[in-house]
Design a protein around this motif. Structure first.
Motif, PDB file in Angstrom:
ATOM      1  N   ARG A 165      29.653   0.031  -0.552  1.00  0.00           N
ATOM      2  CA  ARG A 165      28.601  -0.214   0.445  1.00  0.00           C
ATOM      3  C   ARG A 165      27.436  -0.962  -0.200  1.00  0.00           C
ATOM      4  O   ARG A 165      26.896  -1.918   0.361  1.00  0.00           O
ATOM      5  N   GLY A 166      27.059  -0.535  -1.407  1.00  0.00           N
ATOM      6  CA  GLY A 166      25.980  -1.218  -2.128  1.00  0.00           C
ATOM      7  C   GLY A 166      26.331  -2.663  -2.438  1.00  0.00           C
ATOM      8  O   GLY A 166      25.479  -3.555  -2.350  1.00  0.00           O
ATOM      9  N   SER A 167      27.579  -2.908  -2.798  1.00  0.00           N
ATOM     10  CA  SER A 167      28.018  -4.282  -3.054  1.00  0.00           C
ATOM     11  C   SER A 167      27.943  -5.127  -1.788  1.00  0.00           C
ATOM     12  O   SER A 167      27.655  -6.329  -1.848  1.00  0.00           O
ATOM     13  N   SER A 168      28.173  -4.512  -0.641  1.00  0.00           N
ATOM     14  CA  SER A 168      28.056  -5.233   0.635  1.00  0.00           C
ATOM     15  C   SER A 168      26.618  -5.674   0.869  1.00  0.00           C
ATOM     16  O   SER A 168      26.365  -6.816   1.296  1.00  0.00           O
ATOM     17  N   PHE A 169      25.676  -4.784   0.584  1.00  0.00           N
ATOM     18  CA  PHE A 169      24.260  -5.147   0.725  1.00  0.00           C
ATOM     19  C   PHE A 169      23.877  -6.232  -0.277  1.00  0.00           C
ATOM     20  O   PHE A 169      23.083  -7.124   0.028  1.00  0.00           O
ATOM     21  N   GLU A 170      24.448  -6.160  -1.473  1.00  0.00           N
ATOM     22  CA  GLU A 170      24.189  -7.195  -2.470  1.00  0.00           C
ATOM     23  C   GLU A 170      24.684  -8.547  -1.969  1.00  0.00           C
ATOM     24  O   GLU A 170      23.993  -9.570  -2.117  1.00  0.00           O
ATOM     25  N   CYS A 171      25.859  -8.571  -1.358  1.00  0.00           N
ATOM     26  CA  CYS A 171      26.392  -9.826  -0.803  1.00  0.00           C
ATOM     27  C   CYS A 171      25.454 -10.390   0.262  1.00  0.00           C
ATOM     28  O   CYS A 171      25.201 -11.607   0.298  1.00  0.00           O
ATOM     29  N   ALA A 172      24.939  -9.528   1.114  1.00  0.00           N
ATOM     30  CA  ALA A 172      24.026  -9.983   2.166  1.00  0.00           C
ATOM     31  C   ALA A 172      22.767 -10.603   1.553  1.00  0.00           C
ATOM     32  O   ALA A 172      22.289 -11.652   2.014  1.00  0.00           O
ATOM     33  N   ALA A 173      22.245  -9.974   0.512  1.00  0.00           N
ATOM     34  CA  ALA A 173      21.044 -10.509  -0.139  1.00  0.00           C
ATOM     35  C   ALA A 173      21.335 -11.840  -0.829  1.00  0.00           C
ATOM     36  O   ALA A 173      20.514 -12.771  -0.776  1.00  0.00           O
ATOM     37  N   ILE A 174      22.492 -11.952  -1.465  1.00  0.00           N
ATOM     38  CA  ILE A 174      22.862 -13.219  -2.121  1.00  0.00           C
ATOM     39  C   ILE A 174      22.995 -14.320  -1.073  1.00  0.00           C
ATOM     40  O   ILE A 174      22.559 -15.463  -1.291  1.00  0.00           O
ATOM     41  N   GLN A 175      23.565 -13.995   0.077  1.00  0.00           N
ATOM     42  CA  GLN A 175      23.657 -14.982   1.156  1.00  0.00           C
ATOM     43  C   GLN A 175      22.260 -15.420   1.590  1.00  0.00           C
ATOM     44  O   GLN A 175      22.043 -16.614   1.846  1.00  0.00           O
ATOM     45  N   ASP A 176      21.314 -14.482   1.661  1.00  0.00           N
ATOM     46  CA  ASP A 176      19.934 -14.845   2.018  1.00  0.00           C
ATOM     47  C   ASP A 176      19.355 -15.827   0.997  1.00  0.00           C
ATOM     48  O   ASP A 176      18.679 -16.796   1.372  1.00  0.00           O
ATOM     49  N   VAL A 177      19.617 -15.569  -0.274  1.00  0.00           N
ATOM     50  CA  VAL A 177      19.135 -16.469  -1.329  1.00  0.00           C
ATOM     51  C   VAL A 177      19.756 -17.847  -1.166  1.00  0.00           C
ATOM     52  O   VAL A 177      19.070 -18.875  -1.263  1.00  0.00           O
TER      53      VAL A 177
END
Length: 172
Positions: free
Chosen positions: A73-85
């Motif tokens: 789940r944490g990795s999913s949030f990390e992916c979302a943040a990387i997409q924002d970047v």
């Protein structure tokens, strides 16, 4: 995907996370230059989702299972943040990111429910019938001030010597 061989192959969240990884790889093919660091981090985080789902599903301990689902789940949030970047820096367009984030949102929702289900070593709710005896509690408090000073403790008035019960002890 092929016929399920392992238990995690049957999980919808696992299959959806594999789709997300494939989509992330497709988008990442066009990323280079300044975006390569975000690309590499994104690919690692995206792969971490199904890997932790599979590993967690193989754990016999329910607490371990929940922990691995939380990591995914944490990795999913990390992916979302990387997409924002990547959107902010022009590496990925907003429409593509939105489509990928909708998959992530479904993955996060499934993983949240699964982690909550397996994070279940909980004590059942019980109403304890405890009668507090304030009268006796108060009586004890009233008598605390009547207890004399402990002869083994140094007095609080700053005197240097104190008794150990037999003689006066003076520090050197």
């Amino acid at each position: 995907m092929n016929d399920p061989i392992f238990d995690h192959d049957r999980l919808d969240v696992y299959r959806l996370s594999i789709e997300y990884v494939a989509d992330a790889f497709d988008v990442c093919k066009s990323l280079s230059g300044l975006h390569r660091h975000a690309r590499d981090q994104w690919l690692r985080a995206a792969q971490s989702i199904p890997l932790n789902i599979a590993e967690g599903n193989g754990k016999r301990s329910l607490k371990d299972r929940a922990r691995f689902f939380d990591i995914a789940r944490g990795s999913s949030f990390e992916c979302a943040a990387i997409q924002d970047v990547l959107v902010a820096t022009g590496g990925v367009n907003d429409s593509t990111s939105r489509d990928l984030k909708s998959k992530l949102k479904r993955i996060v929702a499934m993983l949240t429910r699964m982690a909550m289900k397996f994070d279940g070593v909980k004590e059942p709710s019980v109403d304890y019938a405890v009668a507090i005896d304030y009268e006796h509690e108060h009586r004890d408090a009233e008598h605390e001030h009547e207890i004399g000073p402990d002869p083994r403790r140094a007095p609080e008035d700053g005197l240097r010597g104190f008794t150990n019960g037999k003689t006066i002890v003076r520090p050197r």
